[in-house]
Design a protein around this motif. Structure first.
Motif, mmCIF file in Angstrom:
data_model
loop_
_atom_site.group_PDB
_atom_site.id
_atom_site.type_symbol
_atom_site.label_atom_id
_atom_site.label_comp_id
_atom_site.label_asym_id
_atom_site.label_seq_id
_atom_site.Cartn_x
_atom_site.Cartn_y
_atom_site.Cartn_z
ATOM 1 N N THR A 128 -8.663 19.437 46.330
ATOM 2 C CA THR A 128 -8.198 20.199 45.168
ATOM 3 C C THR A 128 -8.277 21.689 45.471
ATOM 4 O O THR A 128 -9.157 22.159 46.211
ATOM 5 N N VAL A 129 -7.345 22.431 44.899
ATOM 6 C CA VAL A 129 -7.254 23.875 45.096
ATOM 7 C C VAL A 129 -7.270 24.535 43.722
ATOM 8 O O VAL A 129 -6.454 24.197 42.866
ATOM 9 N N ARG A 130 -8.201 25.455 43.530
ATOM 10 C CA ARG A 130 -8.306 26.163 42.250
ATOM 11 C C ARG A 130 -8.503 27.650 42.502
ATOM 12 O O ARG A 130 -8.996 28.049 43.559
ATOM 13 N N ARG A 131 -8.123 28.447 41.533
ATOM 14 C CA ARG A 131 -8.398 29.879 41.581
ATOM 15 C C ARG A 131 -9.477 30.222 40.575
ATOM 16 O O ARG A 131 -9.443 29.782 39.434
ATOM 17 N N GLU A 132 -10.438 31.014 41.012
ATOM 18 C CA GLU A 132 -11.419 31.614 40.120
ATOM 19 C C GLU A 132 -11.384 33.101 40.393
ATOM 20 O O GLU A 132 -11.977 33.590 41.348
ATOM 21 N N GLY A 133 -10.637 33.845 39.563
ATOM 22 C CA GLY A 133 -10.442 35.264 39.828
ATOM 23 C C GLY A 133 -9.726 35.451 41.150
ATOM 24 O O GLY A 133 -8.671 34.868 41.400
ATOM 25 N N ALA A 134 -10.322 36.244 42.034
ATOM 26 C CA ALA A 134 -9.723 36.504 43.345
ATOM 27 C C ALA A 134 -10.216 35.531 44.414
ATOM 28 O O ALA A 134 -9.950 35.731 45.597
ATOM 29 N N THR A 135 -10.907 34.478 43.998
ATOM 30 C CA THR A 135 -11.438 33.494 44.938
ATOM 31 C C THR A 135 -10.648 32.201 44.869
ATOM 32 O O THR A 135 -10.396 31.677 43.777
ATOM 33 N N LEU A 136 -10.255 31.690 46.031
ATOM 34 C CA LEU A 136 -9.616 30.378 46.121
ATOM 35 C C LEU A 136 -10.708 29.360 46.421
ATOM 36 O O LEU A 136 -11.454 29.514 47.393
ATOM 37 N N VAL A 137 -10.811 28.342 45.578
ATOM 38 C CA VAL A 137 -11.837 27.314 45.743
ATOM 39 C C VAL A 137 -11.183 26.038 46.259
ATOM 40 O O VAL A 137 -10.324 25.465 45.585
ATOM 41 N N LEU A 138 -11.576 25.618 47.441
ATOM 42 C CA LEU A 138 -11.093 24.377 48.045
ATOM 43 C C LEU A 138 -12.201 23.333 47.912
ATOM 44 O O LEU A 138 -13.326 23.561 48.370
ATOM 45 N N THR A 139 -11.875 22.201 47.299
ATOM 46 C CA THR A 139 -12.879 21.161 47.063
ATOM 47 C C THR A 139 -12.483 19.872 47.760
ATOM 48 O O THR A 139 -11.434 19.289 47.467
ATOM 49 N N LEU A 140 -13.319 19.437 48.688
ATOM 50 C CA LEU A 140 -13.132 18.136 49.326
ATOM 51 C C LEU A 140 -13.359 17.083 48.248
ATOM 52 O O LEU A 140 -14.428 17.017 47.645
ATOM 53 N N ASP B 29 -4.623 33.021 53.243
ATOM 54 C CA ASP B 29 -4.283 34.145 54.110
ATOM 55 C C ASP B 29 -2.959 34.798 53.732
ATOM 56 O O ASP B 29 -2.777 35.998 53.940
ATOM 57 N N GLU B 30 -2.037 34.030 53.179
ATOM 58 C CA GLU B 30 -0.723 34.588 52.858
ATOM 59 C C GLU B 30 -0.669 35.224 51.479
ATOM 60 O O GLU B 30 0.271 35.969 51.177
ATOM 61 N N ASP B 31 -1.641 34.958 50.631
ATOM 62 C CA ASP B 31 -1.666 35.496 49.272
ATOM 63 C C ASP B 31 -2.629 36.676 49.223
ATOM 64 O O ASP B 31 -3.849 36.501 49.269
ATOM 65 N N ASP B 32 -2.098 37.894 49.137
ATOM 66 C CA ASP B 32 -2.945 39.075 49.164
ATOM 67 C C ASP B 32 -3.826 39.212 47.929
ATOM 68 O O ASP B 32 -4.775 39.998 47.926
ATOM 69 N N SER B 33 -3.537 38.453 46.876
ATOM 70 C CA SER B 33 -4.401 38.512 45.695
ATOM 71 C C SER B 33 -5.675 37.695 45.888
ATOM 72 O O SER B 33 -6.619 37.814 45.101
ATOM 73 N N VAL B 34 -5.715 36.867 46.938
ATOM 74 C CA VAL B 34 -6.926 36.114 47.266
ATOM 75 C C VAL B 34 -7.809 37.000 48.144
ATOM 76 O O VAL B 34 -7.380 37.476 49.189
ATOM 77 N N ARG B 35 -9.048 37.218 47.719
ATOM 78 C CA ARG B 35 -9.971 38.062 48.470
ATOM 79 C C ARG B 35 -11.010 37.255 49.242
ATOM 80 O O ARG B 35 -11.613 37.759 50.190
ATOM 81 N N SER B 36 -11.261 36.013 48.802
ATOM 82 C CA SER B 36 -12.280 35.178 49.446
ATOM 83 C C SER B 36 -11.963 33.720 49.181
ATOM 84 O O SER B 36 -11.172 33.393 48.293
ATOM 85 N N VAL B 37 -12.607 32.851 49.954
ATOM 86 C CA VAL B 37 -12.423 31.405 49.811
ATOM 87 C C VAL B 37 -13.798 30.747 49.728
ATOM 88 O O VAL B 37 -14.705 31.104 50.483
ATOM 89 N N VAL B 38 -13.938 29.789 48.809
ATOM 90 C CA VAL B 38 -15.137 28.969 48.747
ATOM 91 C C VAL B 38 -14.740 27.541 49.076
ATOM 92 O O VAL B 38 -13.784 27.006 48.511
ATOM 93 N N GLU C 249 -17.822 36.988 44.484
ATOM 94 C CA GLU C 249 -17.537 38.088 43.560
ATOM 95 C C GLU C 249 -17.984 39.421 44.146
ATOM 96 O O GLU C 249 -17.314 40.447 43.975
ATOM 97 N N GLN C 250 -19.113 39.424 44.820
ATOM 98 C CA GLN C 250 -19.574 40.661 45.455
ATOM 99 C C GLN C 250 -18.588 41.098 46.534
ATOM 100 O O GLN C 250 -18.288 42.293 46.677
ATOM 101 N N ILE C 251 -18.083 40.135 47.305
ATOM 102 C CA ILE C 251 -17.089 40.451 48.336
ATOM 103 C C ILE C 251 -15.797 40.940 47.697
ATOM 104 O O ILE C 251 -15.180 41.914 48.150
ATOM 105 N N ASN C 252 -15.377 40.265 46.631
ATOM 106 C CA ASN C 252 -14.111 40.603 45.973
ATOM 107 C C ASN C 252 -14.102 42.017 45.417
ATOM 108 O O ASN C 252 -13.039 42.620 45.248
ATOM 109 N N ALA C 253 -15.288 42.546 45.103
ATOM 110 C CA ALA C 253 -15.378 43.896 44.544
ATOM 111 C C ALA C 253 -15.233 44.965 45.616
ATOM 112 O O ALA C 253 -15.099 46.154 45.295
#
Length: 269
Positions: free
Chosen positions: A11-23, A48-57, A206-210
């Protein structure tokens, strides 16, 4: 969180600027399958292609991270994965990219581990940048106990991430490691109460995204790029990465925001 697609096992979800990938194969402790690998591959590319994504979990569903390979599922037998065979044929390297063996995302990747993170799970873990684990999480490379080879990169990467004596013990004994022991040898950075690894990972994200995205991505690239260089070579390479960041509009915005006592608004410029 905002749903973003994925596959039946990822599953792929967005939380703010973070993309969350869940096995997402909890009945099998999130053992690797074709749908999971295709979903992971596509998730890294999307980030990597979406500049609005700042980090991945990266995390797992159902109280587990990943129990490693499922040979039947990876062979595409039965219903799981049949429709993904063409993707694997088109890119024979897809599974290695999915497991971060042959692909390094330019965005920071934070692992949020609960439960089993063993065999292929520990191999994927080595491709992540920051690692958080629940107290009951378990780690280990069990391949030698099954007469197998940890071909996901562990004989190369593990000794570069933790002391060689610990790397060899993990690789040669095939025994499980607790979260506390994994933290003690440097495999993971944080141990948190069970059920809170994702919360902690998102807080780190969130700290990274800031921070300035150009700076974050250049710092990550420099760390990996210079890891095997001599100090002189590394320092020269660091300047090549660093000076363009200093010359960016984002760097000027960071200084202005500091002077004006406000949060910066970075534009990747």
């Amino acid at each position: 969180m905002e749903e973003r697609g994925g596959t039946e096992h990822l599953t792929v979800r967005r939380e703010g600027a973070t993309l969350v990938l869940t096995l997402n194969r909890p009945a099998a402790k999130n053992a690797l399958s074709l749908p999971m690998l295709v979903g992971l591959h596509d998730g890294w590319i999307e980030a990597d292609e979406d500049d609005s994504v700042r980090s991945v979990v990266l995390t797992g569903a159902g109280g587990a991270f990943c129990a490693g390979m499922d040979l039947k599922a990876l062979a595409g037998r039965g219903m799981d994965g049949e429709q993904y065979r063409d993707r694997m044929k088109a890119d024979p390297d897809l599974h290695w990219k999915a497991m971060l063996r042959h692909y390094r995302p330019r965005k920071p990747v934070i692992a949020a581990v609960e439960g089993a993170c063993v065999a292929g799970g520990t191999e994927i873990l080595q491709g992540t940048d920051i690692r958080v684990a629940g107290r009951s999480a378990t780690f280990g490379l069990f391949e030698v106990k099954r007469g197998l080879f940890p071909i996901g990169g562990s004989t190369v990467r593990l000794q570069r991430q933790i002391p060689r004596t610990h790397a060899l013990e993990m690789l040669l004994t095939g025994r499980p490691y607790s979260a506390e022991e994994a933290q003690g040898i440097g495999l993971i950075g944080h141990v948190v109460p069970d059920g809170t690894a994702l919360d902690k990972a998102l807080a780190v994200a969130e700290q990274i995204n800031a921070c300035g995205p150009l700076a974050v991505e250049a710092v990550k690239a420099s760390v990996y790029e210079t890891a095997e260089m001599t100090e002189t070579e590394g320092l020269a390479a660091e300047l090549k990465r660093g000076w363009p960041v200093f010359d960016s509009e984002d760097a000027k915005e960071g200084a202005r925001a500091f002077a004006e006592k406000r949060d910066p608004v970075y534009r990747r410029a």
